[in-house]
Design an enzyme around this catalytic site. Structure first.
Site, PDB file in Angstrom:
ATOM      1  N   TRP A  45      -7.206   0.770  48.052  1.00 41.04           N
ATOM      2  CA  TRP A  45      -6.992   0.304  46.209  1.00 41.04           C
ATOM      3  C   TRP A  45      -5.613  -0.106  45.249  1.00 41.04           C
ATOM      4  O   TRP A  45      -5.306  -0.990  44.791  1.00 41.04           O
ATOM      5  CB  TRP A  45      -8.362   0.641  45.608  1.00 41.04           C
ATOM      6  CG  TRP A  45      -9.529   0.523  45.745  1.00 41.04           C
ATOM      7  CD1 TRP A  45     -10.168   1.713  45.962  1.00 41.04           C
ATOM      8  CD2 TRP A  45     -10.015  -0.278  46.070  1.00 41.04           C
ATOM      9  NE1 TRP A  45     -11.490   1.321  46.841  1.00 41.04           N
ATOM     10  CE2 TRP A  45     -11.880  -0.302  46.058  1.00 41.04           C
ATOM     11  CE3 TRP A  45      -9.787  -1.715  45.939  1.00 41.04           C
ATOM     12  CZ2 TRP A  45     -12.338  -1.247  46.775  1.00 41.04           C
ATOM     13  CZ3 TRP A  45     -11.433  -2.558  45.973  1.00 41.04           C
ATOM     14  CH2 TRP A  45     -12.506  -1.954  46.052  1.00 41.04           C
TER      15      TRP A  45
ATOM     16  N   ASP B  74      -6.102   3.304  37.798  1.00 46.52           N
ATOM     17  CA  ASP B  74      -7.289   3.289  38.074  1.00 46.52           C
ATOM     18  C   ASP B  74      -7.933   4.794  37.753  1.00 46.52           C
ATOM     19  O   ASP B  74      -8.354   4.691  39.002  1.00 46.52           O
ATOM     20  CB  ASP B  74      -7.005   1.776  38.884  1.00 46.52           C
ATOM     21  CG  ASP B  74      -8.442   1.585  39.488  1.00 46.52           C
ATOM     22  OD1 ASP B  74      -9.655   2.263  39.019  1.00 46.52           O
ATOM     23  OD2 ASP B  74      -8.233   0.972  40.862  1.00 46.52           O
TER      24      ASP B  74
ATOM     25  N   LYS C 257     -19.849   3.461  40.091  1.00 48.60           N
ATOM     26  CA  LYS C 257     -19.370   4.574  40.648  1.00 48.60           C
ATOM     27  C   LYS C 257     -19.361   5.881  39.768  1.00 48.60           C
ATOM     28  O   LYS C 257     -21.049   6.312  40.086  1.00 48.60           O
ATOM     29  CB  LYS C 257     -17.542   4.691  41.505  1.00 48.60           C
ATOM     30  CG  LYS C 257     -17.906   4.288  42.479  1.00 48.60           C
ATOM     31  CD  LYS C 257     -16.409   2.973  41.997  1.00 48.60           C
ATOM     32  CE  LYS C 257     -16.378   2.376  43.458  1.00 48.60           C
ATOM     33  NZ  LYS C 257     -15.587   1.687  43.330  1.00 48.60           N
TER      34      LYS C 257
HETATM   35  C1  LIG Z   1     -14.245   0.429  43.628  1.00 50.81           C
HETATM   36  C2  LIG Z   1     -13.034   0.584  43.203  1.00 50.81           C
HETATM   37  C3  LIG Z   1     -12.008  -0.819  42.986  1.00 50.81           C
HETATM   38  C4  LIG Z   1     -12.851  -1.921  43.155  1.00 50.81           C
HETATM   39  O1  LIG Z   1     -14.011  -2.396  42.284  1.00 50.81           O
HETATM   40  P1  LIG Z   1     -14.811  -3.402  41.831  1.00 50.81           P
HETATM   41  O2  LIG Z   1     -15.662  -3.190  40.284  1.00 50.81           O
HETATM   42  O3  LIG Z   1     -15.427  -3.712  42.703  1.00 50.81           O
HETATM   43  O4  LIG Z   1     -13.080  -4.780  41.573  1.00 50.81           O
HETATM   44  C5  LIG Z   1     -11.158  -0.572  42.407  1.00 50.81           C
HETATM   45  N1  LIG Z   1     -10.301   1.090  42.709  1.00 50.81           N
HETATM   46  C6  LIG Z   1     -10.923   1.668  42.982  1.00 50.81           C
HETATM   47  C7  LIG Z   1     -10.276   3.672  42.823  1.00 50.81           C
HETATM   48  C8  LIG Z   1     -12.396   1.950  43.068  1.00 50.81           C
HETATM   49  O5  LIG Z   1     -12.713   2.512  43.084  1.00 50.81           O
END
Ligand SMILES: *Cc1c(COP(=O)(O)O)cnc(C)c1O
Length: 361
Positions: free
Chosen positions: A111, A178, A202
């Site tokens: 990511w 993030d 999540k």
């Molecule tokens: C799942 C995830 C993403 C992507 O998220 P989307 O909502 O599909 O854009 C980005 N960063 C991390 C750390 C993730 O776990």
């Protein structure tokens, strides 16, 4: 059609999915009720206007709960936006990075790599450290961040590779994280961040919305013109209602945040999360043939990644998981093996069931 009552379903299925992932049972029940009859209005939440007092109260309470659970100070704003965390990969540099500036990025997983690629569209990216040399199975340490970097960006939990960074680096520049896969799973000083973003699917709610926490003073400093929908300041002014927000997804966030508060908040869930991860890692370490891939000090409490090199044992494990209704244990296609996700809503009982299986197999 699924005939089972959800209550019964949960007794049978252990959901280790990486995202979208398990949510608290009461959230499913309440969300289902709200689709049929929202707060005794006779209307479904899917058919009410977003500019009604009814929805405003949902949004206000969700924002308030985020502030409370994260212990945010008055300088931090909470936004609910569209486009997932992936949109934040470019919205962040678009708002914060001038073309002639550099931003520092830590490259510690799939990511983060995507975030770096997008940031390069807007300015210079200085990758201060990377763990790519070992397939992102550890968190780089001892790197330096240039004092003139526009900001430092990192991923707190690497959902795919299973590493997690619990301490906040001391950088001297605005911190951006993030936190999609570990937000609200352990106590930390969220106020130290200039900007935090997280896809909801999540730990906070249903897919379709992402949360952004931003400190107002970092905004308004780039030279470029921003489309309204990309401008954090416009979203702040409009209270996350620049256009029609994802009403239902925000409602599911509210239900999940309420559930978390009722559990005792982040402090209480952290204890349970630690117990779940400790039990699983101890079991894996003790069990021959199961090999966790991540350096011990960097192991994620949210996503536990391991391999079973012996194909016979691997097949046995896969079959046993199927038989015992354990879903979502397959590893990400880029890593292989297995990944077991232990998000806030996953009960300790599911980890006990899985570790019993691992011990017995
Ligand atoms: C799942 C995830 C993403 C992507 O998220 P989307 O909502 O599909 O854009 C980005 N960063 C991390 C750390 C993730 O776990």
């Amino acid at each position: 059609m699924r005939k089972l009552h959800l209550q019964d379903r949960k007794k049978m299925i252990h959901n280790f999915n990486a995202g979208p992932s398990i949510m608290p049972q009461e959230v499913f029940d309440k969300a289902a009720n709200a689709i049929l009859n929202f707060r005794d209005t006779g209307l479904s939440i899917l058919e009410i206007g977003h500019r009604t007092a009814l929805f405003q109260s949902v949004l206000d309470e969700a924002v308030q709960l985020v502030k409370e659970l994260m212990k945010l100070d008055a300088d931090h704003e909470v936004l609910f936006l569209h486009g997932g965390a992936t949109t934040q990969f470019f919205q962040v540099p678009m708002n914060l990075l001038n073309e002639n500036q550099s931003a520092a990025y830590l490259d510690c997983g799939t990511w983060g790599t995507k975030a770096i690629k997008e940031a390069r569209l807007f300015g210079n990216v200085d990758v201060v450290a990377s763990s790519k040399d070992k397939n992102y199975t550890y968190i780089p340490k001892g790197y330096k961040i240039p004092a003139d970097a526009a900001y430092f960006h990192y991923t707190t939990n690497n959902t795919i590779e299973g590493t997690e960074m619990f301490s906040i680096p001391d950088t001297g520049v605005p911190l951006i994280a993030d936190m999609s896969s570990d937000i609200l799973s352990y106590e930390t000083d969220f106020n130290r961040f200039a900007l935090i973003y997280a896809g909801a699917q999540k730990n906070i709610g249903a897919a379709g919305v992402n949360m952004v926490v931003v400190r107002k003073d970092i905004l308004g400093k780039v030279n470029r013109k921003l489309p309204g929908m990309m401008d954090y300041r416009k979203h702040i002014e409009a209270g996350s209602m620049l256009n029609t927000p994802p009403v239902f997804a925000i409602y599911v966030c509210l239900l999940t945040l309420r559930w978390l508060k009722n559990q005792g908040g982040v402090h209480a869930i952290e204890k349970i999360n630690k117990a779940k991860a400790a039990l699983l890692y101890e079991t894996l370490d003790a069990r021959q043939g199961f090999e966790p891939t991540v350096a011990k000090e960097d192991r994620s409490r949210m996503n536990v990644v391991f391999l079973i090199p012996d194909p016979l044992l691997e097949k046995k494990f896969i079959d046993a998981c199927k038989e015992q209704q354990m879903v979502g244990v397959k590893g990400h296609r880029s890593v292989g093996g297995f990944r077991v996700s232990l998000y806030n809503a996953l009960p300790l009982e599911s980890v006990k069931a899985l570790t019993d299986l691992i011990k017995q197999i």
